[in-house]
Scaffold this active site. Structure first.
Site, PDB file in Angstrom:
ATOM      1  NE  ARG A 148      -3.399   0.427   2.678  1.00 47.80           N
ATOM      2  CZ  ARG A 148      -3.114   1.198   3.730  1.00 47.80           C
ATOM      3  NH1 ARG A 148      -2.315   0.776   4.675  1.00 47.80           N
ATOM      4  NH2 ARG A 148      -3.645   2.386   3.845  1.00 47.80           N
ATOM      5  CE  LYS A 160       2.092  -5.126   6.361  1.00 51.25           C
ATOM      6  NZ  LYS A 160       1.779  -3.836   5.775  1.00 51.25           N
ATOM      7  NE  ARG A 206       5.236   4.511  10.348  1.00 47.11           N
ATOM      8  CZ  ARG A 206       5.402   3.287   9.856  1.00 47.11           C
ATOM      9  NH1 ARG A 206       5.302   2.246  10.630  1.00 47.11           N
ATOM     10  NH2 ARG A 206       5.698   3.116   8.600  1.00 47.11           N
TER      11      ARG A 206
HETATM   12  C1  BTN Z   1       0.819  -3.843   2.366  1.00 44.65           C
HETATM   13  O1  BTN Z   1       0.799  -4.244   3.521  1.00 44.65           O
HETATM   14  O2  BTN Z   1       1.311  -2.742   2.079  1.00 44.65           O
HETATM   15  C2  BTN Z   1       0.226  -4.713   1.296  1.00 44.65           C
HETATM   16  C3  BTN Z   1       1.167  -5.802   0.868  1.00 44.65           C
HETATM   17  C4  BTN Z   1       0.571  -6.696  -0.207  1.00 44.65           C
HETATM   18  C5  BTN Z   1       1.583  -7.662  -0.773  1.00 44.65           C
HETATM   19  C6  BTN Z   1       0.961  -8.645  -1.721  1.00 44.65           C
HETATM   20  S1  BTN Z   1       2.021  -9.989  -2.118  1.00 44.65           S
HETATM   21  C7  BTN Z   1       0.913 -10.518  -3.354  1.00 44.65           C
HETATM   22  C8  BTN Z   1       0.407  -9.269  -4.037  1.00 44.65           C
HETATM   23  N1  BTN Z   1       1.309  -8.851  -5.094  1.00 44.65           N
HETATM   24  C9  BTN Z   1       1.885  -7.677  -4.830  1.00 44.65           C
HETATM   25  O3  BTN Z   1       2.713  -7.092  -5.564  1.00 44.65           O
HETATM   26  N2  BTN Z   1       1.433  -7.201  -3.658  1.00 44.65           N
HETATM   27  C10 BTN Z   1       0.479  -8.101  -3.051  1.00 44.65           C
END
Ligand code: BTN
Length: 330
Positions: free
Chosen positions: A125, A189, A326
């Site tokens: 994100r 996380k 945060r």
């Molecule tokens: C976050 O916490 O910021 C979201 C992370 C999401 C990661 C997943 S891994 C599978 C899918 N492909 C990506 O490029 N991102 C999501």
């Protein structure tokens, strides 16, 4: 993308976590020992924790369970497997979300699933990256189409709820949700969700739900993570659940959620979201671009907005989007 045949064969031989001598490996692959050494280097570059001990050979730091489409599908109920239209498993991909967004543009139907053992440009994100190491986690994306954009309100929060359900079924206790949709364990996380939406004519839309879950991250990949993280290996005291089973559980829960989300909506999940919420009563800082808002988390509204008690400024509600949260250090 699939690995070239020799690299994949070597990986399969090493997957048992035992020592294999360079000469045995070279013989099995019918290549030179130098070629084996080069293949090992290529695997290490993809985050695999591989060591060489003179007189013993090469070995992975722990046994590796490779993702397997048949095993994953066999772990699904009939109704879930009927909702899966395609299942791709890649050794390496830039991003499973990018792949499915491309497939969505090409007309792929609901239920297309993409998994990668390793992502070279995993996205998170708010423009962040998502780090993975080969076989060290789950990088999963699922495509679903909706008749109208309004039907997906709150979906990313509901996805958080079904991930927690899947984790619980896999025996993982103690995970919590952080608004809007991070999965934490003891404030670290464990998993993240990236929802991407592409609009279409007449209000229709295609949604790609991306989930990243850390299962067993080797130090090399973990070094690049810029926030407190954990993985199921730590959570489960060195015995993380099977990755194939986790994928089946996630797909079972996700497809059930999506099949009737337009009718049920977030209201069917919000109470459960609140039960998993880890931050009620905590002082936080909410960032949106350069703007910082401080307050105490009062809860989440029925629409999935974060409610902050901002003291003299009263109760304020915030939508997701590019906000991050945060724990306030002050
Ligand atoms: C976050 O916490 O910021 C979201 C992370 C999401 C990661 C997943 S891994 C599978 C899918 N492909 C990506 O490029 N991102 C999501």
């Amino acid at each position: 993308m699939e690995f070239p045949a020799h690299r994949k064969s070597l990986l399969k031989m090493l997957a048992d976590g035992r020592f294999h001598s360079g000469s045995d490996l070279a013989e099995a692959l019918t290549v030179s020992r130098t070629a084996v050494w080069n293949l090992v280097r290529e695997l290490k570059e993809r985050g695999l924790d591989l060591s060489a001990v003179s007189g013993k050979g090469y070995r992975l730091a722990w046994p590796l369970e490779l993702l397997d489409g048949e095993t994953i599908l066999a772990g699904l109920s009939q109704s879930a497997s009927q909702r899966i239209s395609a299942l791709e498993i890649h050794d390496e991909l830039d991003s499973t979300n990018t792949r499915l967004m491309g497939m969505a543009a090409g007309g792929a139907p609901s239920g297309a699933v993409c998994l990668a053992e390793h992502q070279t440009a995993g996205r998170g994100r708010i423009g962040r990256t998502w780090q993975s190491a080969y076989g060290g986690g789950i990088c999963l994306s699922l495509l679903w189409r909706f008749e109208e954009q309004a039907a997906i309100a709150g979906l990313s929060l509901a996805v958080g709820v079904v991930i927690l359900r899947a984790l619980q079924q896999a025996g993982v206790e103690g995970a919590a949700l952080k608004w809007p949709n991070d999965v934490l364990w003891r404030e670290r996380k464990l998993a993240g969700i990236l929802l991407e939406v592409s609009g279409e004519a007449h209000g229709r839309c295609a949604v790609v739900i991306g989930i990243g879950l850390n299962v067993r991250l080797p130090g090399q990949a973990a070094e690049k993570i810029d926030q407190a993280w954990t993985d199921l290996n730590q959570v489960a005291g060195g015995a993380p659940p099977s990755r194939n089973r986790l994928v089946s559980l996630l797909l079972e829960e996700l497809t059930r959620l999506l099949a009737d989300y337009p009718e049920r909506g977030l209201r069917a999940y919000i109470e459960e979201w609140r039960r998993w919420h880890g931050h009620v009563g905590r002082a936080v800082e909410l960032r949106s671009g350069n703007r910082i808002v401080r307050g105490v988390v009062a809860g989440v509204s029925d629409d999935g907005l974060l409610i902050l008690d901002c003291g003299r400024d009263g109760m304020r509600e915030f939508a997701s989007g590019d906000l991050s949260l945060r724990l306030d250090q002050g």
